[in-house]
Design a protein around this motif. Structure first.
Motif: not given
Length: 101
Positions: A37-52
């Motif tokens: 969760x720490x590693x991906x914390x900023x990715x949703x706001x960038x639209x990089x996670x998709x449905x991951x």
């Protein structure tokens, strides 16, 4: 041999597992899922996670075991270099770097 494709159904990719291992070192008291969760914390706001979504703890553990030590050994060999030069004050005592003691 470096595990280049540690991927089974629902298992994270090798590159992500390397990031996880580095994250486990940075956030050592935190459990696996919290580190992810720490590693991906900023990715949703960038639209990089998709449905991951965060994989199950057991998947992360198995992927870490399957990865082995070789990728981290290669990463260390490629990046670990002396930071001091001959002109760095206090870095060299006589013929050896003071960090070599």
């Amino acid at each position: 041999m470096i595990a280049s494709n540690v991927r089974t159904a629902g298992a994270p990719q090798s590159r992500l597992v390397v990031y996880l291992v580095l994250g486990l070192a940075l956030f050592s008291p935190a459990p696996y899922l919290e580190v992810v969760r720490h590693l991906v914390a900023g990715l949703p706001g960038l639209g990089l996670l998709g449905n991951w979504h965060v994989p199950a703890k057991s998947s992360l553990f198995r992927a870490r075991q399957a990865l082995g030590f070789e990728p981290l050994q290669v990463l260390f060999a490629a990046t670990a270099k002396p930071m001091a030069t001959e002109s760095t004050p206090g870095a060299f005592g006589s013929a050896a770097r003071s960090g070599d003691i």
